[in-house]
Enzyme design. Structure first.
Site, PDB file in Angstrom:
ATOM      1  CE  LYS A   1       8.157   3.044  10.109  1.00  0.00           C
ATOM      2  NZ  LYS A   1       7.850   2.076   9.044  1.00  0.00           N
TER       3      LYS A   1
ATOM      4  CB  THR B   1       3.893  -5.849   3.224  1.00  0.00           C
ATOM      5  OG1 THR B   1       5.163  -5.289   3.588  1.00  0.00           O
ATOM      6  CG2 THR B   1       4.134  -7.109   2.424  1.00  0.00           C
TER       7      THR B   1
END
Lengths: 256, 65
Positions: free
Chosen positions: A95, A206
Protein backbone atom coordinates in the site's frame (compact mmCIF):
# COMPACT_ATOMS: atom_id res chain seq x y z
CA UNK A 1 -13.40 -9.28 -6.71
CA UNK A 2 -9.77 -9.67 -7.65
CA UNK A 3 -6.64 -7.79 -6.62
CA UNK A 4 -3.63 -8.77 -8.72
CA UNK A 5 -5.09 -12.17 -9.53
CA UNK A 6 -6.16 -12.93 -5.94
CA UNK A 7 -9.87 -13.60 -5.59
CA UNK A 8 -11.49 -12.20 -2.46
CA UNK A 9 -15.00 -12.51 -1.09
CA UNK A 10 -14.80 -9.68 1.46
CA UNK A 11 -14.93 -6.12 0.19
CA UNK A 12 -13.74 -4.60 3.45
CA UNK A 13 -10.04 -4.11 4.19
CA UNK A 14 -9.20 -3.30 7.80
CA UNK A 15 -6.30 -1.47 9.39
CA UNK A 16 -4.70 -2.86 12.54
CA UNK A 17 -3.67 0.34 14.33
CA UNK A 18 -5.13 2.23 17.30
CA UNK A 19 -7.23 -0.57 18.86
CA UNK A 20 -7.59 -0.60 22.65
CA UNK A 21 -6.01 -4.07 22.85
CA UNK A 22 -4.86 -6.98 20.66
CA UNK A 23 -7.88 -8.96 21.82
CA UNK A 24 -10.25 -6.26 20.57
CA UNK A 25 -8.31 -6.01 17.32
CA UNK A 26 -8.70 -9.74 16.78
CA UNK A 27 -12.43 -9.64 17.53
CA UNK A 28 -12.87 -6.64 15.23
CA UNK A 29 -11.09 -8.39 12.35
CA UNK A 30 -13.37 -11.41 12.82
CA UNK A 31 -16.50 -9.23 13.04
CA UNK A 32 -15.53 -7.27 9.93
CA UNK A 33 -15.00 -10.51 7.95
CA UNK A 34 -11.97 -8.80 6.39
CA UNK A 35 -9.60 -11.03 4.43
CA UNK A 36 -6.94 -8.34 4.14
CA UNK A 37 -5.48 -6.29 6.98
CA UNK A 38 -3.01 -3.45 6.63
CA UNK A 39 0.22 -3.48 8.61
CA UNK A 40 3.31 -1.31 8.87
CA UNK A 41 6.90 -1.41 10.08
CA UNK A 42 8.76 0.69 12.58
CA UNK A 43 12.02 0.80 14.52
CA UNK A 44 12.57 -1.93 17.07
CA UNK A 45 15.24 -2.07 19.78
CA UNK A 46 17.28 -5.22 20.37
CA UNK A 47 15.79 -5.62 23.83
CA UNK A 48 12.23 -5.32 22.50
CA UNK A 49 10.07 -7.93 20.84
CA UNK A 50 6.90 -5.93 20.15
CA UNK A 51 7.21 -6.45 16.42
CA UNK A 52 7.79 -10.18 16.80
CA UNK A 53 4.76 -10.51 19.06
CA UNK A 54 2.61 -8.56 16.61
CA UNK A 55 3.80 -10.63 13.65
CA UNK A 56 2.93 -13.89 15.44
CA UNK A 57 -0.46 -12.44 16.31
CA UNK A 58 -1.17 -11.55 12.66
CA UNK A 59 -0.08 -15.02 11.58
CA UNK A 60 -2.67 -16.54 13.89
CA UNK A 61 -5.42 -14.39 12.38
CA UNK A 62 -4.95 -16.22 9.08
CA UNK A 63 -5.58 -13.16 6.91
CA UNK A 64 -3.61 -11.69 4.04
CA UNK A 65 -1.47 -8.66 4.91
CA UNK A 66 -1.09 -5.45 2.95
CA UNK A 67 1.97 -3.57 4.27
CA UNK A 68 1.96 0.20 3.97
CA UNK A 69 4.55 2.92 3.57
CA UNK A 70 2.73 5.22 6.01
CA UNK A 71 4.64 8.29 7.10
CA UNK A 72 6.91 8.39 4.04
CA UNK A 73 7.27 11.85 2.54
CA UNK A 74 9.68 11.11 -0.29
CA UNK A 75 10.03 8.63 -3.13
CA UNK A 76 13.29 7.29 -1.69
CA UNK A 77 11.78 6.71 1.75
CA UNK A 78 8.72 5.00 0.30
CA UNK A 79 10.70 2.77 -2.07
CA UNK A 80 13.17 1.72 0.66
CA UNK A 81 10.32 1.06 3.10
CA UNK A 82 8.56 -1.04 0.47
CA UNK A 83 11.66 -3.19 0.01
CA UNK A 84 11.97 -3.69 3.74
CA UNK A 85 8.27 -4.57 3.95
CA UNK A 86 8.56 -7.12 1.13
CA UNK A 87 11.28 -8.94 3.03
CA UNK A 88 9.58 -8.68 6.43
CA UNK A 89 6.09 -9.67 5.39
CA UNK A 90 6.92 -11.95 2.48
CA UNK A 91 4.52 -10.28 0.06
CA UNK A 92 4.89 -8.27 -3.14
CA UNK A 93 1.77 -6.27 -2.22
CA UNK A 94 2.42 -2.75 -1.00
CA UNK A 95 0.00 0.00 0.00
CA UNK A 96 1.98 2.90 -1.35
CA UNK A 97 1.70 6.17 0.55
CA UNK A 98 3.83 9.17 -0.33
CA UNK A 99 2.55 11.99 1.84
CA UNK A 100 2.74 15.50 0.47
CA UNK A 101 1.08 17.65 3.08
CA UNK A 102 1.26 17.27 6.84
CA UNK A 103 -2.12 18.69 7.88
CA UNK A 104 -4.31 16.78 5.45
CA UNK A 105 -1.94 13.84 4.81
CA UNK A 106 -2.79 14.41 1.16
CA UNK A 107 -0.78 12.20 -1.21
CA UNK A 108 2.14 13.76 -3.09
CA UNK A 109 0.79 12.50 -6.39
CA UNK A 110 3.96 13.34 -8.32
CA UNK A 111 6.10 11.30 -5.96
CA UNK A 112 3.43 8.63 -5.84
CA UNK A 113 3.53 8.05 -9.60
CA UNK A 114 7.33 7.94 -9.60
CA UNK A 115 7.49 5.51 -6.68
CA UNK A 116 4.74 3.36 -8.21
CA UNK A 117 6.72 3.05 -11.44
CA UNK A 118 9.95 2.14 -9.64
CA UNK A 119 8.23 -0.47 -7.49
CA UNK A 120 6.11 -1.96 -10.28
CA UNK A 121 9.21 -2.42 -12.42
CA UNK A 122 10.80 -4.16 -9.46
CA UNK A 123 8.01 -6.73 -9.20
CA UNK A 124 5.81 -5.11 -6.55
CA UNK A 125 2.04 -5.13 -6.82
CA UNK A 126 1.18 -1.60 -5.86
CA UNK A 127 -1.98 -0.33 -4.13
CA UNK A 128 -1.52 3.45 -4.39
CA UNK A 129 -3.18 5.77 -1.89
CA UNK A 130 -4.20 8.56 -4.24
CA UNK A 131 -6.75 11.28 -4.84
CA UNK A 132 -9.72 11.15 -7.21
CA UNK A 133 -7.74 13.03 -9.89
CA UNK A 134 -8.33 11.22 -13.18
CA UNK A 135 -5.04 12.27 -14.77
CA UNK A 136 -3.04 11.01 -11.80
CA UNK A 137 -5.04 7.79 -11.95
CA UNK A 138 -4.12 7.34 -15.62
CA UNK A 139 -0.45 7.89 -14.78
CA UNK A 140 -0.62 5.34 -11.98
CA UNK A 141 -2.09 2.76 -14.35
CA UNK A 142 0.63 3.54 -16.89
CA UNK A 143 3.17 3.08 -14.10
CA UNK A 144 1.94 -0.47 -13.58
CA UNK A 145 -0.75 -0.21 -10.87
CA UNK A 146 -3.71 -2.56 -11.31
CA UNK A 147 -5.67 -1.28 -8.30
CA UNK A 148 -6.35 2.34 -7.32
CA UNK A 149 -7.20 3.58 -3.84
CA UNK A 150 -8.59 7.14 -3.84
CA UNK A 151 -9.20 8.86 -0.54
CA UNK A 152 -12.72 9.52 0.67
CA UNK A 153 -11.48 12.30 2.96
CA UNK A 154 -8.25 13.00 4.90
CA UNK A 155 -6.97 10.01 6.89
CA UNK A 156 -8.70 9.68 10.26
CA UNK A 157 -11.06 12.59 9.61
CA UNK A 158 -14.33 10.60 9.59
CA UNK A 159 -15.71 13.02 6.99
CA UNK A 160 -16.89 10.36 4.55
CA UNK A 161 -16.91 10.94 0.80
CA UNK A 162 -15.72 14.52 0.38
CA UNK A 163 -15.99 14.75 -3.38
CA UNK A 164 -18.93 12.68 -4.59
CA UNK A 165 -18.77 14.12 -8.08
CA UNK A 166 -15.06 13.34 -8.46
CA UNK A 167 -15.40 9.84 -7.07
CA UNK A 168 -18.39 9.11 -9.30
CA UNK A 169 -16.44 10.37 -12.32
CA UNK A 170 -13.50 8.15 -11.36
CA UNK A 171 -15.73 5.09 -11.14
CA UNK A 172 -17.26 5.88 -14.53
CA UNK A 173 -13.88 6.57 -16.12
CA UNK A 174 -12.27 3.33 -14.97
CA UNK A 175 -15.06 0.74 -15.09
CA UNK A 176 -12.70 -2.24 -15.13
CA UNK A 177 -10.08 -1.16 -12.58
CA UNK A 178 -10.58 -2.32 -8.98
CA UNK A 179 -11.20 0.88 -7.00
CA UNK A 180 -10.98 0.99 -3.21
CA UNK A 181 -12.02 3.97 -1.08
CA UNK A 182 -9.11 4.38 1.32
CA UNK A 183 -9.27 6.77 4.24
CA UNK A 184 -11.65 9.27 5.73
CA UNK A 185 -14.69 7.10 6.35
CA UNK A 186 -16.37 7.61 9.71
CA UNK A 187 -19.63 5.67 9.84
CA UNK A 188 -21.09 2.68 8.00
CA UNK A 189 -23.35 4.84 5.81
CA UNK A 190 -20.19 6.31 4.24
CA UNK A 191 -19.08 2.81 3.27
CA UNK A 192 -22.54 1.93 1.97
CA UNK A 193 -22.55 5.09 -0.18
CA UNK A 194 -19.17 4.17 -1.68
CA UNK A 195 -20.36 0.67 -2.49
CA UNK A 196 -23.68 1.89 -3.94
CA UNK A 197 -21.62 4.11 -6.24
CA UNK A 198 -19.91 1.01 -7.57
CA UNK A 199 -16.63 1.09 -5.70
CA UNK A 200 -15.19 -2.38 -5.32
CA UNK A 201 -14.17 -2.15 -1.67
CA UNK A 202 -13.38 0.16 1.24
CA UNK A 203 -10.37 0.33 3.53
CA UNK A 204 -10.97 1.42 7.13
CA UNK A 205 -9.01 1.78 10.30
CA UNK A 206 -9.76 4.68 12.65
CA UNK A 207 -13.53 4.52 12.20
CA UNK A 208 -13.51 1.04 13.69
CA UNK A 209 -10.52 1.18 16.04
CA UNK A 210 -11.56 4.39 17.78
CA UNK A 211 -15.28 3.68 17.98
CA UNK A 212 -16.60 3.21 21.50
CA UNK A 213 -17.16 -0.46 20.67
CA UNK A 214 -14.79 -1.40 17.84
CA UNK A 215 -16.16 -4.92 17.45
CA UNK A 216 -19.75 -3.79 16.99
CA UNK A 217 -18.60 -1.06 14.62
CA UNK A 218 -16.62 -3.59 12.58
CA UNK A 219 -19.75 -5.68 12.18
CA UNK A 220 -21.80 -2.59 11.31
CA UNK A 221 -19.32 -1.69 8.55
CA UNK A 222 -19.37 -5.25 7.23
CA UNK A 223 -23.17 -5.14 6.96
CA UNK A 224 -23.04 -1.70 5.32
CA UNK A 225 -20.52 -2.88 2.74
CA UNK A 226 -22.69 -5.87 1.93
CA UNK A 227 -25.83 -3.72 1.71
CA UNK A 228 -24.17 -1.12 -0.48
CA UNK A 229 -22.76 -3.72 -2.83
CA UNK A 230 -26.09 -5.53 -3.06
CA UNK A 231 -27.83 -2.23 -3.83
CA UNK A 232 -25.30 -1.44 -6.54
CA UNK A 233 -25.94 -4.75 -8.25
CA UNK A 234 -29.70 -4.05 -8.05
CA UNK A 235 -29.40 -0.91 -10.24
CA UNK A 236 -30.50 1.92 -7.91
CA UNK A 237 -32.93 4.60 -9.12
CA UNK A 238 -31.55 7.84 -10.46
CA UNK A 239 -32.56 10.89 -8.36
CA UNK A 240 -35.25 13.13 -9.90
CA UNK A 241 -36.42 16.63 -9.12
CA UNK A 242 -40.20 16.13 -9.09
CA UNK A 243 -42.38 13.71 -7.14
CA UNK A 244 -43.59 10.50 -8.75
CA UNK A 245 -46.52 8.90 -6.91
CA UNK A 246 -45.77 5.41 -5.76
CA UNK A 247 -49.42 4.53 -5.20
CA UNK A 248 -51.27 4.10 -8.52
CA UNK A 249 -53.70 6.92 -9.27
CA UNK A 250 -55.77 4.74 -11.61
CA UNK A 251 -58.89 3.47 -9.83
CA UNK A 252 -58.84 6.07 -7.11
CA UNK A 253 -62.36 6.88 -5.86
CA UNK A 254 -63.81 10.29 -6.58
CA UNK A 255 -64.71 11.54 -3.09
CA UNK A 256 -64.20 15.25 -3.37
CA UNK B 1 33.20 1.87 16.48
CA UNK B 2 30.34 4.28 16.97
CA UNK B 3 27.14 3.86 14.94
CA UNK B 4 23.64 5.28 15.03
CA UNK B 5 21.15 2.50 15.74
CA UNK B 6 17.61 3.71 15.00
CA UNK B 7 18.83 7.24 15.63
CA UNK B 8 20.59 6.55 18.95
CA UNK B 9 24.35 6.37 19.35
CA UNK B 10 25.78 2.91 20.13
CA UNK B 11 29.28 1.50 20.54
CA UNK B 12 30.01 -1.64 18.56
CA UNK B 13 32.96 -3.99 18.15
CA UNK B 14 31.48 -6.23 15.42
CA UNK B 15 31.80 -4.71 11.97
CA UNK B 16 29.82 -7.22 9.88
CA UNK B 17 26.11 -6.43 9.80
CA UNK B 18 24.94 -9.93 10.74
CA UNK B 19 27.33 -10.05 13.69
CA UNK B 20 26.38 -6.52 14.71
CA UNK B 21 22.70 -7.46 14.81
CA UNK B 22 23.45 -10.41 17.08
CA UNK B 23 25.55 -8.19 19.34
CA UNK B 24 22.80 -5.58 19.50
CA UNK B 25 20.25 -8.15 20.71
CA UNK B 26 18.45 -8.99 17.46
CA UNK B 27 19.52 -12.64 17.25
CA UNK B 28 16.67 -14.61 15.66
CA UNK B 29 14.44 -11.54 15.37
CA UNK B 30 12.23 -10.87 12.35
CA UNK B 31 13.64 -7.54 11.26
CA UNK B 32 14.56 -5.68 8.09
CA UNK B 33 17.68 -3.54 7.88
CA UNK B 34 18.93 -0.44 6.12
CA UNK B 35 22.39 1.09 6.31
CA UNK B 36 22.74 4.80 5.57
CA UNK B 37 19.27 4.83 4.08
CA UNK B 38 19.81 1.85 1.78
CA UNK B 39 17.97 -1.43 2.23
CA UNK B 40 20.25 -4.38 3.01
CA UNK B 41 18.47 -7.72 2.40
CA UNK B 42 18.95 -10.41 5.02
CA UNK B 43 20.97 -12.51 2.57
CA UNK B 44 23.52 -9.72 2.18
CA UNK B 45 24.05 -8.96 5.83
CA UNK B 46 27.05 -11.29 6.12
CA UNK B 47 28.73 -9.41 3.24
CA UNK B 48 27.96 -5.94 4.56
CA UNK B 49 30.56 -4.07 6.57
CA UNK B 50 29.65 -1.34 9.01
CA UNK B 51 31.92 1.66 9.41
CA UNK B 52 32.34 4.29 12.09
CA UNK B 53 29.53 6.82 11.84
CA UNK B 54 27.17 4.56 9.87
CA UNK B 55 23.45 4.84 10.45
CA UNK B 56 21.68 1.49 10.93
CA UNK B 57 17.90 1.21 10.83
CA UNK B 58 16.30 -1.97 12.17
CA UNK B 59 12.58 -2.28 11.53
CA UNK B 60 10.02 -4.82 12.65
CA UNK B 61 6.33 -5.45 11.88
CA UNK B 62 3.82 -3.25 13.64
CA UNK B 63 0.21 -2.13 13.48
CA UNK B 64 -0.73 0.06 10.55
CA UNK B 65 -3.68 1.58 8.73
Amino acid sequence: MEFYGVTLSSRLLLGTARYPSPKILEAAVRASRAEIVTVSLRREGGDQRAGQTFWSFIGELGVRVLPNTAGCHSVKEAVTTAHMARELFGTTWIKLEVIGEADTLQPDVFGLVEAARILSEDGFEVFPYTTEDLVVAERLLEAGCRVLMPWGAPIGSARGLNNLFGLRAMRAHFPDVPLVIDAGLGVPSHAAAAMEMGYDAVLLNTAVAEAGDPVRMAEAFALAVDAGRLAHTASPLEPRDMAAPSTPVLGKAVLA
Amino acid sequence: MRILLNGAERQLTASRLDEALDALGYKGAVVATAVNGRFVPALRRANTQLYDGDSLEVLAPMQGG
